[in-house]
Design an enzyme around this catalytic site. Structure first.
Site, PDB file in Angstrom:
ATOM      1  N   LYS A 158     -10.515  -0.428  10.174  1.00 22.58           N
ATOM      2  CA  LYS A 158     -10.680  -1.603   9.327  1.00 22.58           C
ATOM      3  C   LYS A 158     -11.046  -2.841  10.146  1.00 22.58           C
ATOM      4  O   LYS A 158     -11.309  -3.897   9.603  1.00 22.58           O
ATOM      5  CB  LYS A 158      -9.395  -1.875   8.540  1.00 22.58           C
ATOM      6  CG  LYS A 158      -9.089  -0.791   7.505  1.00 22.58           C
ATOM      7  CD  LYS A 158      -7.874  -1.152   6.697  1.00 22.58           C
ATOM      8  CE  LYS A 158      -7.242   0.052   6.030  1.00 22.58           C
ATOM      9  NZ  LYS A 158      -7.960   0.495   4.834  1.00 22.58           N
ATOM     10  N   CYS A 182      -4.734   2.543  -3.717  1.00 23.96           N
ATOM     11  CA  CYS A 182      -3.497   3.019  -3.089  1.00 23.96           C
ATOM     12  C   CYS A 182      -2.372   2.008  -3.275  1.00 23.96           C
ATOM     13  O   CYS A 182      -1.537   1.821  -2.391  1.00 23.96           O
ATOM     14  CB  CYS A 182      -3.679   3.299  -1.606  1.00 23.96           C
ATOM     15  SG  CYS A 182      -4.846   4.612  -1.287  1.00 23.96           S
ATOM     16  N   HIS A 220       0.865  -1.178   0.000  1.00 25.81           N
ATOM     17  CA  HIS A 220       0.000   0.000   0.000  1.00 25.81           C
ATOM     18  C   HIS A 220       0.905   1.232   0.000  1.00 25.81           C
ATOM     19  O   HIS A 220       2.014   1.188   0.535  1.00 25.81           O
ATOM     20  CB  HIS A 220      -0.839  -0.057   1.277  1.00 25.81           C
ATOM     21  CG  HIS A 220      -1.902   0.990   1.401  1.00 25.81           C
ATOM     22  ND1 HIS A 220      -1.640   2.266   1.805  1.00 25.81           N
ATOM     23  CD2 HIS A 220      -3.237   0.925   1.182  1.00 25.81           C
ATOM     24  CE1 HIS A 220      -2.777   2.956   1.847  1.00 25.81           C
ATOM     25  NE2 HIS A 220      -3.762   2.157   1.471  1.00 25.81           N
ATOM     26  N   GLN A 264      -4.664  -5.105   6.857  1.00 21.67           N
ATOM     27  CA  GLN A 264      -5.665  -6.013   6.283  1.00 21.67           C
ATOM     28  C   GLN A 264      -5.669  -7.377   6.964  1.00 21.67           C
ATOM     29  O   GLN A 264      -6.472  -8.236   6.589  1.00 21.67           O
ATOM     30  CB  GLN A 264      -5.414  -6.204   4.781  1.00 21.67           C
ATOM     31  CG  GLN A 264      -5.539  -4.928   3.968  1.00 21.67           C
ATOM     32  CD  GLN A 264      -6.961  -4.373   3.953  1.00 21.67           C
ATOM     33  OE1 GLN A 264      -7.924  -5.073   4.266  1.00 21.67           O
ATOM     34  NE2 GLN A 264      -7.100  -3.106   3.599  1.00 21.67           N
ATOM     35  N   ASP A 276       2.928  -4.561   7.902  1.00 16.20           N
ATOM     36  CA  ASP A 276       1.749  -3.728   7.744  1.00 16.20           C
ATOM     37  C   ASP A 276       0.557  -4.674   7.854  1.00 16.20           C
ATOM     38  O   ASP A 276       0.246  -5.394   6.913  1.00 16.20           O
ATOM     39  CB  ASP A 276       1.802  -3.034   6.384  1.00 16.20           C
ATOM     40  CG  ASP A 276       0.493  -2.341   6.042  1.00 16.20           C
ATOM     41  OD1 ASP A 276      -0.444  -2.409   6.860  1.00 16.20           O
ATOM     42  OD2 ASP A 276       0.415  -1.740   4.963  1.00 16.20           O
TER      43      ASP A 276
HETATM   44  C1  PLP Z   1      -2.484  -2.799   3.484  1.00 14.11           C
HETATM   45  C2  PLP Z   1      -2.788  -1.429   4.003  1.00 14.11           C
HETATM   46  N1  PLP Z   1      -1.846  -0.745   4.636  1.00 14.11           N
HETATM   47  C3  PLP Z   1      -2.062   0.475   5.137  1.00 14.11           C
HETATM   48  C4  PLP Z   1      -3.267   1.106   4.994  1.00 14.11           C
HETATM   49  C5  PLP Z   1      -3.438   2.483   5.528  1.00 14.11           C
HETATM   50  O1  PLP Z   1      -4.357   2.515   6.545  1.00 14.11           O
HETATM   51  P1  PLP Z   1      -4.869   3.884   7.146  1.00 14.11           P
HETATM   52  O2  PLP Z   1      -5.311   4.711   5.980  1.00 14.11           O
HETATM   53  O3  PLP Z   1      -5.986   3.485   8.036  1.00 14.11           O
HETATM   54  O4  PLP Z   1      -3.735   4.505   7.875  1.00 14.11           O
HETATM   55  C6  PLP Z   1      -4.288   0.439   4.332  1.00 14.11           C
HETATM   56  C7  PLP Z   1      -5.588   1.100   4.130  1.00 14.11           C
HETATM   57  O5  PLP Z   1      -6.166   1.109   3.071  1.00 14.11           O
HETATM   58  C8  PLP Z   1      -4.050  -0.857   3.837  1.00 14.11           C
HETATM   59  O6  PLP Z   1      -4.999  -1.533   3.181  1.00 14.11           O
END
Ligand code: PLP
Lengths: 149, 418
Positions: B238, B376, B135, B215, B212
Site C-alpha cells: 500500500k 473488509c 479492518h 492506510q 494498524d
Molecule cells: C486499515 C487496514 N488494515 C489492514 C489491512 C490489511 O493489509 P494486508 O492485506 O496488506 O495485510 C488493510 C488492507 O486493506 C487496511 O486497509
C-alpha cells in the site's frame, strides 16, 4: 463491448421495479442466498402446489444484475413445475457461464437479456445467485444459506 | 461547515503530481481504450520504476540466501536486506533496528502480536479495546484470541460522520483492559483517528496500544516515537512497495519478552532435541527464508517516498481530497459515507437507487478503477445500514483530472440508470 449489452433496458427496468418483490406468508420453502464478495443478499420464497410452483418471490438487496435476474426468474417460473424449474436452471447456468451456449437463446425468452453478463466475469455470480438459491430449495429443503463463494 | 471546505480547492499546493506519475509504468496504459485512472490506492498502490528495478536487480545480481553464506552473493544480499531494515527504521523513526520485524503485511503483523503477545500474557476475561471502524484484519485475530483464551472485545462505536464517538473510548477502560488495537486511518471511511491522545490515555492506564497503520504510512509522516505507540503494523504494497512484505514495529522491551511467533531457521541460536534457544531481535521473529526481494523493494519504495517528502504528499493529498469532496458532493443523489473532520484521501460513497457494484462496473468501462464492496470492514457497513459502498482512494500521483474523470464516469452511471 458496449455497457448497454450488460445493462439492457429490460434489466434496468426489472432493477427499478422488481417483479414479485415480496414475502409469501405461507411459503412452502424459504431460502437465503448471499454473495460475500459484493454483499448481495436475497431471500427466495417458494410456494408449491404438489409439483407445481404456485408462487415464487424474493426480497433482499443487490446490484442491478442480481435483482433483475431474480425478478425475471420469479416471473418466468410461476406456474411451472419443479422439473421445468430444474431444466431452466441448467439452461441459465450454461447461458451465464459457458461460451457456447447461445444456441438456445430463443427458448429462454426474456431471460436471454442476461447473456451479456458472461463478458463480465466478476459479475457472473451476481446473476447466478438467485438461481443457485432456487436450486438449493428444490433439491435440499432446509439447507443453510447458499453462498456463491 | 468546517473551515477546510471554505478554502479555494483550485489552489493546489505546489506539487508536481504529473511528474511523479511518470515514474509509474502501469499508469501509462489504457483500459478499455481509455487512459487508466487508478483510484483504488487503499486496496493497493502502484509501483514506481525504482521499486520494480530494485526487485529485478536483486534477482539479476544478488540473489542468494541471507544470514547464511560466507560467499560474496550471500554477503551482498544480507547487506541489502539489512540495509532495507535501516531504511524502514529511519522512515518511521524507530529507536533501533531490533524494533523492525519484517512480515508479510499488516495482517501478519497483527496476528503476530495477537498470538505472541496476547497469547502469552492475556488471561480469560482480559479485555481488548477495538473500534467499530477496524479492518477485518484488526478484528478477526482478536476474535481468534477470544476463542483460544476467553479474551473480551470492547468496541468503540463510531458516529454517522465516521468518527469515534466522543468520550466512548475512555469509558471502556477497566482494570481488565490489556490492549488497545486501533486503526490509525480507516480504510473504508478515511477517518484519521486522534491516536496520539488515545495512546497517552491508554498509557495512563498502563495499557499498550497497537496501531494498524496500513492506510497511514503511505499518506502522512509517521513517527512511532512521537506517537509513543507500542506496536505499529503496516503493509509494503500500500506504500508503493511489493506485495508480500510488511512491517511490525514494536518497542524493544515488549519484543524481548514475547515468545517467538513461528519456529524455523534463522530465528534460533541453537537447536537440540531437548530444546532450542532463540536468536536475538529482530531475527527471533523472522523464521525461515524471508521475502528478500520484497524487502529490498520496500526499501526502494521508502527511498522513493523520501525523495518526494511525506509532508508534501500529505498536503497535496489533503488539497486533492477537498477538491474530490466538493466535486462528488455536487453529483446528484450521491452521498459520501465518512465525513470525519480529519480525513485522508478516501472517498466512499453511495448513489440513490444504484448499487455500488453497478457503479464499479460502469466506471471501469471508462477506464476508472475504484473499489466497490464492504472493504473488509463489514461492521462499518452495518453501522451505515448499507451492503457496500463505492470507494475512490487517492495517492500522490492522482490529479484533479482523475477526479474529473470519475465524476464524468458517474454521469454515465446516471445515464444508464436514468
Ligand atoms: C486499515 C487496514 N488494515 C489492514 C489491512 C490489511 O493489509 P494486508 O492485506 O496488506 O495485510 C488493510 C488492507 O486493506 C487496511 O486497509
Amino acid at each position: 463491448m458496449d455497457l448497454k449489452e450488460l445493462y439492457k433496458d429490460v434489466i434496468v427496468d426489472h432493477n427499478r421495479s422488481p417483479r414479485n418483490f415480496r414475502k409469501i406468508p405461507d411459503a412452502t420453502r424459504i431460502q437465503e442466498g448471499f454473495n460475500p464478495l459484493c454483499g448481495d443478499k436475497l431471500t427466495v420464497y417458494l410456494k408449491l402446489d404438489g409439483e407445481r410452483i404456485s408462487d415464487l418471490s424474493f426480497e433482499g438487496s443487490g446490484c442491478a444484475i442480481s435483482v433483475a435476474s431474480a425478478s425475471l426468474m420469479s416471473e418466468r417460473l410461476k406456474g411451472k413445475t419443479v422439473m421445468e424449474a430444474q431444466q431452466l436452471f441448467d439452461k441459465m447456468h450454461a447461458l451465464l457461464t459457458r461460451e457456447d451456449a447461445d444456441s438456445d437463446l430463443e427458448s429462454l425468452g426474456k431471460l436471454a437479456v442476461l447473456s451479456g453478463v458472461r463478458e463480465y466475469p466478476s459479475r457472473v455470480k451476481c446473476a447466478t445467485l438467485c438461481w443457485h438459491t432456487l436450486k438449493n430449495i428444490l433439491e435440499h429443503p432446509g439447507n443453510p444459506p447458499v453462498s456463491t463463494e | 461547515m468546517n473551515a477546510r471546505h471554505d478554502r479555494n480547492p483550485l489552489l493546489m499546493p505546489d506539487f508536481d503530481a504529473p511528474r511523479w506519475r511518470r515514474d509509474f509504468p502501469i499508469l501509462q496504459q489504457q483500459i478499455h481504450g481509455k487512459p487508466l485512472v487508478y483510484l483504488d490506492n487503499a486496496a493497493t498502490s502502484q509501483k514506481p520504476q525504482a521499486v520494480i528495478d530494485a526487485v529485478a536487480d536483486y534477482y539479476e545480481k544478488l540473489n542468494s540466501n541471507v544470514h547464511r553464506g560466507v560467499h560474496q552473493l550471500s554477503e551482498l544480499a544480507t547487506v541489502a536486506y539489512e540495509g532495507a531494515r535501516e531504511k524502514l527504521r529511519r522512515f518511521i523513526n524507530a529507536a533501533t533496528l531490533k524494533e523492525i520485524i519484517f512480515v508479510r503485511g499488516a495482517t501478519e503483523a497483527i496476528n503476530l502480536v495477537a498470538q505472541s503477545y496476547g497469547r502469552s500474557r492475556f488471561q480469560s476475561g482480559d479485555e481488548i479495546i477495538l473500534s467499530e471502524m477496524e479492518h477485518h484484519s484488526n478484528i478477526v485475530p482478536w476474535q481468534l484470541l477470544r476463542e483460544q483464551m476467553g479474551a473480551v472485545l470492547k468496541i468503540v462505536p463510531i458516529t454517522d460522520a465516521g468518527e469515534l464517538e466522543p468520550g466512548a473510548y475512555e469509558k471502556l477502560f477497566s482494570s481488565r483492559t490489556r490492549l488497545v488495537a486501533l486503526a490509525h486511518i480507516s480504510n473504508a471511511l478515511g477517518s484519521i483517528n486522534p491516536v496520539k491522545k488515545m495512546i497517552a490515555h491508554a498509557h495512563r492506564h498502563g495499557v499498550p496500544v497497537l496501531l494498524d497503520g496500513a492506510q497511514a504510512v503511505p499518506h502522512l509522516p509517521v513517527d512511532v516515537r512521537d506517537l509513543d505507540c507500542d506496536f505499529y503494523a503496516f503493509s509494503g504494497h500500500k506504500m508503493f512497495g511489493p506485495t508480500g512484505i510488511g512491517v511490525l514495529y514494536a518497542k524493544e522491551a515488549l519484543l524481548a519478552e514475547m515468545p517467538p511467533y513461528q519456529g524455523g531457521g534463522d530465528m534460533i541460536r541453537t537447536v537440540r532435541f531437548t530444546g532450542s534457544t532463540w536468536n536475538e531481535l529482530p531475527h527471533k521473529f523472522e523464521a525461515g527464508t524471508p521475502d528478500i526481494a520484497g524487502t529490498i523493494g520496500l526499501g526502494a519504495a521508502v527511498d522513493y517516498l523520501g525523495s518526494i517528502g511525506m509532508l508534501a504528499i500529505r498536503n497535496y493529498e489533503q488539497a486533492l481530497l477537498e477538491y474530490g469532496t466538493q466535486r462528488l458532493q455536487a453529483v446528484k443523489n450521491l452521498k459520501l459515507v465518512g465525513t470525519a473532520r480529519h480525513k485522508a484521501g478516501v472517498l466512499s460513497f453511495v448513489m440513490e437507487g444504484i448499487h455500488p457494484h453497478d457503479i464499479g462496473t460502469i466506471v471501469d468501462r471508462e477506464g476508472v478503477a475504484i473499489r466497490t464492496g464492504h472493504h473488509c470492514a463489514m461492521p462499518v457497513m452495518e453501522h451505515f445500514r448499507i451492503p457496500a459502498t463505492a470507494r475512490a482512494s487517492l495517492a500522490f500521483y492522482n490529479t484533479r483530472d482523475d477526479i474529473d474523470a470519475l465524476v464524468q464516469a458517474l454521469e454515465k452511471v446516471r445515464e444508464i440508470f436514468r
